[in-house]
Design a protein around this motif. Sequence first.
Motif, PDB file in Angstrom:
ATOM      1  N   LYS A 259       0.833  -1.231   0.000  1.00 16.00           N
ATOM      2  CA  LYS A 259       0.000   0.000   0.000  1.00 16.00           C
ATOM      3  C   LYS A 259       0.858   1.267   0.000  1.00 16.00           C
ATOM      4  O   LYS A 259       0.657   2.198   0.780  1.00 16.00           O
ATOM      5  CB  LYS A 259      -0.947   0.004   1.199  1.00 16.00           C
ATOM      6  CG  LYS A 259      -1.897  -1.183   1.217  1.00 16.00           C
ATOM      7  CD  LYS A 259      -2.958  -1.010   2.295  1.00 16.00           C
ATOM      8  CE  LYS A 259      -3.980  -2.107   2.275  1.00 16.00           C
ATOM      9  NZ  LYS A 259      -3.410  -3.460   2.573  1.00 16.00           N
ATOM     10  N   VAL A 260       1.848   1.260  -0.886  1.00 14.99           N
ATOM     11  CA  VAL A 260       2.791   2.372  -0.965  1.00 14.99           C
ATOM     12  C   VAL A 260       2.537   3.169  -2.245  1.00 14.99           C
ATOM     13  O   VAL A 260       2.341   2.587  -3.316  1.00 14.99           O
ATOM     14  CB  VAL A 260       4.232   1.806  -0.945  1.00 14.99           C
ATOM     15  CG1 VAL A 260       5.214   2.730  -1.605  1.00 14.99           C
ATOM     16  CG2 VAL A 260       4.659   1.497   0.492  1.00 14.99           C
ATOM     17  N   ASN A 261       2.523   4.496  -2.131  1.00 12.15           N
ATOM     18  CA  ASN A 261       2.406   5.348  -3.310  1.00 12.15           C
ATOM     19  C   ASN A 261       3.776   5.575  -3.928  1.00 12.15           C
ATOM     20  O   ASN A 261       4.730   5.890  -3.218  1.00 12.15           O
ATOM     21  CB  ASN A 261       1.869   6.728  -2.911  1.00 12.15           C
ATOM     22  CG  ASN A 261       0.370   6.814  -3.039  1.00 12.15           C
ATOM     23  OD1 ASN A 261      -0.237   6.068  -3.828  1.00 12.15           O
ATOM     24  ND2 ASN A 261      -0.233   7.704  -2.286  1.00 12.15           N
ATOM     25  N   ILE A 262       3.848   5.437  -5.263  1.00 12.38           N
ATOM     26  CA  ILE A 262       5.067   5.837  -5.978  1.00 12.38           C
ATOM     27  C   ILE A 262       4.730   7.121  -6.722  1.00 12.38           C
ATOM     28  O   ILE A 262       3.926   7.110  -7.661  1.00 12.38           O
ATOM     29  CB  ILE A 262       5.528   4.737  -6.960  1.00 12.38           C
ATOM     30  CG1 ILE A 262       5.829   3.447  -6.190  1.00 12.38           C
ATOM     31  CG2 ILE A 262       6.772   5.194  -7.732  1.00 12.38           C
ATOM     32  CD1 ILE A 262       6.323   2.304  -7.057  1.00 12.38           C
TER      33      ILE A 262
ATOM     34  N   SER B 155      -5.138  13.819 -12.118  1.00 12.83           N
ATOM     35  CA  SER B 155      -5.776  14.184 -10.864  1.00 12.83           C
ATOM     36  C   SER B 155      -7.274  14.405 -11.098  1.00 12.83           C
ATOM     37  O   SER B 155      -7.668  15.159 -11.988  1.00 12.83           O
ATOM     38  CB  SER B 155      -5.103  15.451 -10.323  1.00 12.83           C
ATOM     39  OG  SER B 155      -5.722  15.822  -9.133  1.00 12.83           O
ATOM     40  N   GLY B 156      -8.113  13.712 -10.338  1.00  9.40           N
ATOM     41  CA  GLY B 156      -9.573  13.832 -10.508  1.00  9.40           C
ATOM     42  C   GLY B 156     -10.135  12.966 -11.615  1.00  9.40           C
ATOM     43  O   GLY B 156     -11.325  13.014 -11.895  1.00  9.40           O
TER      44      GLY B 156
ATOM     45  N   TYR C 269       2.879  16.362  -2.210  1.00 13.87           N
ATOM     46  CA  TYR C 269       1.643  15.698  -2.601  1.00 13.87           C
ATOM     47  C   TYR C 269       0.864  15.212  -1.380  1.00 13.87           C
ATOM     48  O   TYR C 269       1.459  14.628  -0.479  1.00 13.87           O
ATOM     49  CB  TYR C 269       1.957  14.503  -3.524  1.00 13.87           C
ATOM     50  CG  TYR C 269       0.721  13.815  -4.032  1.00 13.87           C
ATOM     51  CD1 TYR C 269       0.022  14.327  -5.119  1.00 13.87           C
ATOM     52  CD2 TYR C 269       0.233  12.670  -3.392  1.00 13.87           C
ATOM     53  CE1 TYR C 269      -1.137  13.707  -5.567  1.00 13.87           C
ATOM     54  CE2 TYR C 269      -0.922  12.053  -3.840  1.00 13.87           C
ATOM     55  CZ  TYR C 269      -1.596  12.578  -4.921  1.00 13.87           C
ATOM     56  OH  TYR C 269      -2.749  11.982  -5.354  1.00 13.87           O
ATOM     57  N   PRO C 270      -0.458  15.419  -1.315  1.00 13.66           N
ATOM     58  CA  PRO C 270      -1.337  15.948  -2.366  1.00 13.66           C
ATOM     59  C   PRO C 270      -1.464  17.477  -2.383  1.00 13.66           C
ATOM     60  O   PRO C 270      -2.315  18.002  -3.097  1.00 13.66           O
ATOM     61  CB  PRO C 270      -2.680  15.309  -2.015  1.00 13.66           C
ATOM     62  CG  PRO C 270      -2.654  15.173  -0.537  1.00 13.66           C
ATOM     63  CD  PRO C 270      -1.225  14.938  -0.149  1.00 13.66           C
ATOM     64  N   HIS C 271      -0.632  18.165  -1.596  1.00 19.30           N
ATOM     65  CA  HIS C 271      -0.758  19.637  -1.546  1.00 19.30           C
ATOM     66  C   HIS C 271       0.138  20.294  -2.589  1.00 19.30           C
ATOM     67  O   HIS C 271       1.263  19.869  -2.784  1.00 19.30           O
ATOM     68  CB  HIS C 271      -0.375  20.150  -0.163  1.00 19.30           C
ATOM     69  CG  HIS C 271      -1.232  19.590   0.911  1.00 19.30           C
ATOM     70  ND1 HIS C 271      -2.528  19.992   1.108  1.00 19.30           N
ATOM     71  CD2 HIS C 271      -1.004  18.614   1.828  1.00 19.30           C
ATOM     72  CE1 HIS C 271      -3.057  19.305   2.102  1.00 19.30           C
ATOM     73  NE2 HIS C 271      -2.155  18.442   2.554  1.00 19.30           N
ATOM     74  N   ARG C 272      -0.351  21.342  -3.203  1.00 18.95           N
ATOM     75  CA  ARG C 272       0.506  22.206  -4.016  1.00 18.95           C
ATOM     76  C   ARG C 272       1.011  23.310  -3.095  1.00 18.95           C
ATOM     77  O   ARG C 272       0.236  24.153  -2.652  1.00 18.95           O
ATOM     78  CB  ARG C 272      -0.294  22.816  -5.172  1.00 18.95           C
ATOM     79  CG  ARG C 272      -0.565  21.847  -6.293  1.00 18.95           C
ATOM     80  CD  ARG C 272      -1.157  22.587  -7.480  1.00 18.95           C
ATOM     81  NE  ARG C 272      -1.552  21.653  -8.523  1.00 18.95           N
ATOM     82  CZ  ARG C 272      -0.731  21.186  -9.467  1.00 18.95           C
ATOM     83  NH1 ARG C 272       0.534  21.586  -9.500  1.00 18.95           N
ATOM     84  NH2 ARG C 272      -1.161  20.347 -10.368  1.00 18.95           N
TER      85      ARG C 272
END
Length: 382
Positions: free
Chosen positions: A142-145, A160-161, A275-278
């Motif tokens: 369950k790791v994001n790359i 995104s979206g 991520y997920p913030h800009r």
Amino acid sequence: MKKRVAILGSTGSIGTQALEVISANADSFEVEVLTAQSNADLLIKQAVEFKPNVVVIGLESEYDKVHSALDPFDVKVYCGQKALSAVVENENIDIVLTALVGYAGLLPTISAIKAGKTIALANKETLVVAGDLITKLAIEHKVNILPVDSEHSAIFQCLSGEYINPIEKIILTASGGPFRGKKKEDLLKVTKKEALKHPNWDMGAKITIDSASLMNKGLEVIEAKWLFGVETNQIEVIVHPQSIIHSLVQFEDGSIKAQLGLPDMKLPIQYALGYPHRLPSDFQRFDFLNYPNLTFEKPDLETFQNLNLAFEALKRGGNAPCILNAANEIAVEAFLQDRIGFLNMSDLILDCLQKATFIKNPTLDDLINTNEHTRNIAKELI
Ligand code: NAD
Ligand code: MG
């Protein structure tokens, strides 16, 4: 809560720019681990400034120097390749930026994924060598790359979206490098100095040569397949010399989304780390009026064979991309040592693809052996 970052390869082009991003966003990030292969002086300077808990110097002969310089600062110092895989497991780390170059990224990335760390992936070679294995492992743990490569960051931002909407096609943009428009006969005698002069990006030597030979785009095609789960025939490459559109996604209704900006790697680095913030930035803003002509061309596959070789390796599957990568690493090294010419790099890679043993469903051990075996073949051929 600050995100705690490990940077593998902190002294390189991506690594130093990542530290600039972290400096400018000191409320959002802190540095846990810094590593370098041989540049002990810069590693020491970075450690004194960013106060990580741990540093790793690859070259064992530099250990004493780093250790004694950092003794007063309460920084743990390790050395050698195995230490990289060990330090990324530390519980104090939230995200690992893989900014080291080449095959060396594979084992530390596996170790970080198994320890459940988010990966900010600059080291594309890891996905080229073992994309199938790495993406399965990331799902299992369950790791994001999160991509750092500018093209893949662009695609990721376009998606995104769009989670429920299938991708029809990915369009990777390529600058074309310093030899765009040249033919084979023009490339027979080009020097490493000419090949190292990239028109739009200032990067490490290996990726700069890869950009000149279009192997970088080939590696990025393979990287895109694994990051975004598309088929090879859904990936297209288009030359866009201004490097303003960083890549595009076409959806099933025919609509195309693109991500644009001035060529500055700090933006995709910051997007992955934040991520997920800009996060806000003071990076120079793009002005359309300064670029009245954004242009596009077909890549010249006749002159730049490497892009074809990468597509072929991806279609063949199994350990073929691992063979391609290992042969390319030896080819680039030999070109940078003036031991082979620019066009010989593609010949060498093709030879290795034909000579190295093909394995349809390779295990990690098979890939480790393929890398070793191909390097030996390539060295003998040189
Ligand atoms: P670089 O050569 O500038 O830096 C490489 C870093 O890795 C250095 O800190 C070096 O000490 C370390 N390193 C080198 N060999 C190592 C080894 N065997 N073991 C451990 N560490 C080692 O490279 P770069 O241009 O920063 O590229 C890093 C990665 O990011 C590459 O995979 C490249 O393809 C990718 N990338 C770079 C850019 C860019 O703009 N530079 C853009 C997209 C992707
Ligand atoms: Mg790129």
